[in-house]
Design a protein around this motif. Structure first.
Motif, short mmCIF file in Angstrom:
data_model
loop_
_atom_site.label_atom_id
_atom_site.label_comp_id
_atom_site.label_asym_id
_atom_site.label_seq_id
_atom_site.Cartn_x
_atom_site.Cartn_y
_atom_site.Cartn_z
N ILE A 102 0.82 -1.22 0.00
CA ILE A 102 0.00 0.00 0.00
C ILE A 102 0.85 1.27 0.00
O ILE A 102 0.30 2.37 -0.14
N GLY A 103 2.16 1.15 0.17
CA GLY A 103 3.04 2.32 0.13
C GLY A 103 3.32 2.88 1.51
O GLY A 103 2.59 2.63 2.48
N LEU A 104 4.38 3.69 1.59
CA LEU A 104 4.86 4.18 2.88
C LEU A 104 3.85 5.10 3.57
O LEU A 104 3.58 4.96 4.75
N ILE A 105 3.30 6.06 2.84
CA ILE A 105 2.39 7.02 3.47
C ILE A 105 1.14 6.31 3.97
O ILE A 105 0.70 6.53 5.12
N ASN A 106 0.57 5.44 3.16
CA ASN A 106 -0.62 4.70 3.61
C ASN A 106 -0.29 3.76 4.76
O ASN A 106 -1.13 3.52 5.63
N TYR A 111 -0.82 2.77 10.55
CA TYR A 111 -0.27 2.78 11.91
C TYR A 111 -1.12 3.68 12.82
O TYR A 111 -1.39 3.34 13.98
N LYS A 112 -1.51 4.85 12.30
CA LYS A 112 -2.31 5.78 13.09
C LYS A 112 -3.64 5.15 13.49
O LYS A 112 -4.08 5.27 14.65
N LEU A 113 -4.27 4.44 12.56
CA LEU A 113 -5.53 3.76 12.87
C LEU A 113 -5.31 2.63 13.88
O LEU A 113 -6.19 2.36 14.72
N GLN A 114 -4.15 1.99 13.82
CA GLN A 114 -3.85 0.94 14.80
C GLN A 114 -3.72 1.54 16.20
O GLN A 114 -4.10 0.91 17.20
N GLU A 115 -3.21 2.77 16.29
CA GLU A 115 -3.13 3.44 17.60
C GLU A 115 -4.53 3.68 18.16
O GLU A 115 -4.70 3.80 19.38
N GLU A 116 -5.53 3.75 17.26
CA GLU A 116 -6.90 3.99 17.69
C GLU A 116 -7.67 2.70 17.94
O GLU A 116 -8.87 2.73 18.23
N GLY A 117 -6.97 1.53 17.78
CA GLY A 117 -7.58 0.27 18.17
C GLY A 117 -7.81 -0.74 17.07
O GLY A 117 -8.19 -1.89 17.36
N ASP A 122 -7.68 -4.66 9.51
CA ASP A 122 -8.81 -3.73 9.47
C ASP A 122 -8.36 -2.30 9.20
O ASP A 122 -9.11 -1.51 8.60
N ALA A 123 -7.16 -1.93 9.61
CA ALA A 123 -6.65 -0.59 9.32
C ALA A 123 -6.51 -0.38 7.82
O ALA A 123 -6.90 0.67 7.29
N LEU A 125 -8.19 -1.98 5.48
CA LEU A 125 -9.54 -1.96 4.91
C LEU A 125 -10.24 -0.64 5.19
O LEU A 125 -10.99 -0.13 4.34
N ALA A 126 -10.01 -0.06 6.36
CA ALA A 126 -10.64 1.21 6.72
C ALA A 126 -10.16 2.34 5.81
O ALA A 126 -10.87 3.34 5.62
N LEU A 127 -8.96 2.19 5.25
CA LEU A 127 -8.43 3.16 4.31
C LEU A 127 -8.90 2.90 2.88
O LEU A 127 -8.51 3.62 1.95
N GLY A 128 -9.74 1.88 2.71
CA GLY A 128 -10.21 1.53 1.38
C GLY A 128 -9.17 0.80 0.56
O GLY A 128 -9.22 0.80 -0.67
N LEU A 129 -8.24 0.12 1.25
CA LEU A 129 -7.13 -0.56 0.59
C LEU A 129 -7.21 -2.06 0.84
O LEU A 129 -7.84 -2.50 1.82
N PRO A 130 -6.56 -2.87 0.01
CA PRO A 130 -6.57 -4.32 0.24
C PRO A 130 -5.82 -4.68 1.52
O PRO A 130 -4.90 -3.97 1.94
N ALA A 131 -6.20 -5.79 2.12
CA ALA A 131 -5.44 -6.29 3.27
C ALA A 131 -4.01 -6.60 2.87
O ALA A 131 -3.07 -6.40 3.64
N ASP A 132 -3.83 -7.10 1.64
CA ASP A 132 -2.49 -7.40 1.12
C ASP A 132 -2.54 -7.23 -0.39
O ASP A 132 -3.23 -7.99 -1.09
N ALA A 133 -1.83 -6.22 -0.90
CA ALA A 133 -1.87 -5.90 -2.33
C ALA A 133 -0.67 -6.45 -3.10
O ALA A 133 -0.51 -6.15 -4.28
N ARG A 134 0.15 -7.26 -2.45
CA ARG A 134 1.39 -7.69 -3.10
C ARG A 134 1.15 -8.75 -4.17
O ARG A 134 0.27 -9.59 -4.05
#
Length: 211
Positions: A102-106, A111-117, A122-123, A125-134
């Motif tokens: 997903i790239g460094l910025i994403n 990480y920020k969403l993980q700080e929120e729980g 799920d972090a 997915l909450a960004l609208g990104l795949p769990a694993d895009a590799r």
């Protein structure tokens, strides 16, 4: 009679050179990814053939360069290089795979969403990104360029095995690589095991902090 269409290559070989490192001296072969434009490296020890020990490793700036304790990527790379230096084999270092693709910025947003729980899956997915895009088609092409059609894969991740198999590389076995476990990444590793199918112990030993 119809000719079988040629299979389009996904990488081109660029250069090989010998590089001494703190893990030993390796042949490094650089490849250009024709799909993404990324530069990948095959780090080779000995003269590996079919059945070689192979690590397919995703770039992780935070874990490898900055020593982040949120993942085990730095210790995994170190352990893989030590292993192939001692036993022969290949580490394929895939660039452009930061944060499971997903790239460094994403990744830092996650990480920020993980700080929120949220957990790591799920972090994303909450960004609208795949769990694993590799994708691992480039790794399969690199292995074929090295004359390797079957491997012992140094990994805990069955998706790597499945993708390499789908791209024509036989995976004889997954060789566990459980290193770098610590209190800061225990939840991350639990998620890998429980939600993403990684082959990790039920009870991780957090007595070792990655450094």
């Amino acid at each position: 009679m119809t000719d079988t269409p040629a299979v389009r290559p996904h990488v081109t070989f660029e250069v090989e050179t010998t590089v001494p490192t703190t893990h030993g001296t390796f042949r490094m072969r650089a490849y250009r990814d024709l799909d993404t434009g990324a530069d990948h490296v095959a780090i080779v020890s000995g003269q590996p053939t079919d059945g070689a020990l192979v690590r397919v490793h995703s770039e992780c700036l935070t874990g490898e360069a900055f020593g982040s304790l949120k993942c085990e990527c730095g210790p995994q790379l170190d352990a893989a290089l030590d292993t192939i230096h001692n036993h022969g084999g290949v580490v394929i270092y895939l660039r452009g795979h930061e944060g499971r693709g997903i790239g460094l910025i994403n990744k830092l947003r996650a990480y920020k969403l993980q700080e929120e729980g949220l957990d790591t899956l799920d972090a994303n997915l909450a960004l609208g990104l795949p769990a694993d895009a590799r994708e691992y088609v480039a790794a399969a092409d690199i292995l074929r360029d090295l004359g390797i059609e079957s491997v012992r894969l140094l990994s805990n991740n069955p998706d790597k095995r499945n993708q390499l198999t789908a791209h024509g590389i036989e995976v004889a076995e997954l060789v566990p690589l459980v290193v770098g476990v610590g209190t800061f990444n225990e939840s991350y590793l639990d998620t890998k095991r429980d939600r993403m199918g990684h082959q990790l112990p039920d009870h991780l030993d957090t007595g070792y902090e990655a450094s």
